[in-house]
Design an enzyme around this catalytic site. Structure first.
Site, mmCIF file in Angstrom:
data_model
loop_
_atom_site.group_PDB
_atom_site.id
_atom_site.type_symbol
_atom_site.label_atom_id
_atom_site.label_comp_id
_atom_site.label_asym_id
_atom_site.label_seq_id
_atom_site.Cartn_x
_atom_site.Cartn_y
_atom_site.Cartn_z
ATOM 1 N N ASP A 188 14.059 -7.715 15.087
ATOM 2 C CA ASP A 188 14.967 -6.684 14.346
ATOM 3 C C ASP A 188 16.016 -6.827 13.008
ATOM 4 O O ASP A 188 16.754 -7.097 13.061
ATOM 5 C CB ASP A 188 15.893 -5.621 15.620
ATOM 6 C CG ASP A 188 15.133 -5.648 16.467
ATOM 7 O OD1 ASP A 188 14.190 -5.240 16.836
ATOM 8 O OD2 ASP A 188 15.939 -4.783 17.866
ATOM 9 N N LYS B 114 10.896 -0.396 18.118
ATOM 10 C CA LYS B 114 11.122 0.140 19.649
ATOM 11 C C LYS B 114 12.718 0.700 19.273
ATOM 12 O O LYS B 114 12.768 0.697 18.152
ATOM 13 C CB LYS B 114 11.533 -1.201 20.433
ATOM 14 C CG LYS B 114 12.292 -2.170 19.628
ATOM 15 C CD LYS B 114 12.570 -3.587 20.106
ATOM 16 C CE LYS B 114 13.193 -5.152 19.646
ATOM 17 N NZ LYS B 114 14.649 -4.492 19.636
ATOM 18 N N CYS C 285 19.436 -6.930 21.586
ATOM 19 C CA CYS C 285 18.272 -7.429 21.219
ATOM 20 C C CYS C 285 18.369 -8.429 21.988
ATOM 21 O O CYS C 285 17.151 -9.162 22.568
ATOM 22 C CB CYS C 285 17.917 -6.534 19.930
ATOM 23 S SG CYS C 285 17.562 -4.900 19.799
#
Length: 195
Positions: free
Chosen positions: A20, A81, A114
């Site tokens: 990310d 996601k 994450c």
């Protein structure tokens, strides 16, 4: 009390996961320039040493795309996601298992969300998880620091980008050593400029 042996990192057993690294998130990270430098260095070395790379994006409609600096070094397309763990991305687990590697290096943002949830899932699945502390970041230092402590207690190996790359290389007689050395020098120059 004896120390628990930690296996050496091997380019032939490693895979890199880039979590990310998106523009809107990067805008909130205090040390973005050094983070991008270290991530770029890792990815360039991974390419040189044939270490496969996987990546994800967290809800890109809201958080924007992966930073161009990093996206240009990634295989595409990058799966999206909404779950915090990378295992929430379509086919992520399948891609990872298909590679057949035992060691996963987790880099990106944010350390306490994450990155940590992905690393914990990897540990639960029996992977050796490595986190280069200079290639992960959070908006807040306390979140970053405590996540690293928790990951280490859970069994992740904490290290640095340069340590990883030199371990992957193995020695100065390695065919890729001169190219790796050039990457190290370029990274050092960029980090000095970022100060």
């Amino acid at each position: 009390m004896s120390a628990v042996p930690v296996p050496r990192l091997s380019a032939t057993e490693s895979v890199v996961i880039v979590v990310d690294v998106q523009d809107k998130l990067l805008a909130l990270i205090p040390r973005t320039p050094s983070l991008l430098t270290n991530l770029g260095f890792l990815l360039d070395a991974a390419k040189l040493l044939s270490v496969p790379v996987l990546a994800t994006e967290q809800y890109p409609k809201g958080l924007g795309p992966t930073s161009t600096t990093i996206a240009d070094r990634l295989p595409g397309p990058i799966p999206e996601k909404t779950a915090f763990t990378c295992f929430g991305a379509p086919e992520f687990s399948e891609h990872l298992l298909r590679l057949g590697r035992s060691t996963v290096l987790v880099a990106g943002i944010e350390t306490h969300v994450c990155v940590m949830q992905t690393a914990l899932d990897l540990l639960e699945r029996g992977f050796l998880v490595t986190v280069p502390v200079d290639a992960v970041a959070s908006r807040g230092e306390i979140d970053h620091d405590l996540a690293l402590r928790r990951l280490e207690r859970a069994g992740a190996l904490l290290t640095t980008s340069e340590t990883v790359v030199f371990e992957w290389t193995g020695g100065s007689s390695a065919p890729a050593f001169k190219a790796v050395s050039a990457l190290v020098q370029e990274r050092s120059r960029r980090l000095r400029e970022n100060k």
